[in-house]
Enzyme design. Structure first.
Site, short mmCIF file in Angstrom:
data_model
loop_
_atom_site.label_atom_id
_atom_site.label_comp_id
_atom_site.label_asym_id
_atom_site.label_seq_id
_atom_site.Cartn_x
_atom_site.Cartn_y
_atom_site.Cartn_z
N CYS A 11 -6.89 5.14 0.46
CA CYS A 11 -5.79 4.20 0.27
C CYS A 11 -6.05 3.52 -1.07
O CYS A 11 -7.11 3.68 -1.66
CB CYS A 11 -5.75 3.19 1.41
SG CYS A 11 -4.12 2.50 1.64
N CYS A 87 -1.83 5.77 2.59
CA CYS A 87 -0.83 4.91 1.97
C CYS A 87 -0.07 5.72 0.93
O CYS A 87 -0.61 6.66 0.34
CB CYS A 87 -1.44 3.65 1.36
SG CYS A 87 -2.39 3.86 -0.13
N CYS A 95 -5.92 12.30 -7.72
CA CYS A 95 -7.21 12.14 -7.04
C CYS A 95 -8.30 12.85 -7.82
O CYS A 95 -8.03 13.78 -8.57
CB CYS A 95 -7.15 12.75 -5.64
SG CYS A 95 -6.05 11.88 -4.52
#
Length: 168
Positions: A11, A87, A95
């Site tokens: 998140c 989220c 990422c």
């Protein structure tokens, strides 16, 4: 697989939803899964309502700390089998590259820390986030990991994130 599957919940702030998911999976998946959580922009502390809810539900909270997801992309970090974003913000961010190419899915849950209102309304938002995560994680841990092929598993992981109604 003799070693537990490593699962990372991501998140943005790593202060509420990902912490709740980590606690839930470490309880319901004990022995089969090992959960971790992290954030792209960690708050540096766990939300007090998240800690209070976990303690009320008899979860051990000694694990709970807000940490950067780079910690899990660094050399020597546990290799992840699964990475789930919980989220919408983290799902849309770039990422790190996770060693071992883990399976990924987005299981978005409304942010309980963003709720304005009375203390009761805020606590209810945290309870609802916990309920949604608990439902998804319970489905996940019941999947036949040893007998399902990778494509079918990916399809189920994606379905888990879509099947449950969002709070509204």
């Amino acid at each position: 697989m003799s070693e537990p599957y490593n699962v990372l919940f991501l998140c943005t702030g790593n202060s509420a939803r990902s912490i709740l998911a980590e606690a839930i999976l470490n309880r319901v998946g004990a022995g089969k899964f090992r959960a971790y959580s992290a954030g792209s922009h960690p708050k540096g502390e766990v939300h007090p309502y998240a800690l209070q809810l976990l303690k009320t539900l008899n979860h051990d909270t000694s694990f709970a700390r807000s940490k950067d997801w780079q910690e899990f992309a660094a050399p020597g970090a546990p290799e992840m089998n699964f990475v789930f974003t919980v989220c919408d913000n983290a799902a849309n961010e770039s990422c790190p590259v996770w060693p071992g190419q883990p399976m990924t899915a987005h299981w978005g849950v409304p942010d309980p820390a963003a709720v304005d209102g009375t203390d009761a309304e805020k606590h209810l938002a945290f309870a609802e986030a916990y309920r949604m995560l608990n439902n998804r994680i319970s489905i996940f841990v019941s999947l036949p990991m040893n007998t399902i092929d990778k494509l079918a598993l990916q399809k189920r992981l994606d379905e888990i994130g879509r099947d449950l109604p969002k709070a509204g």
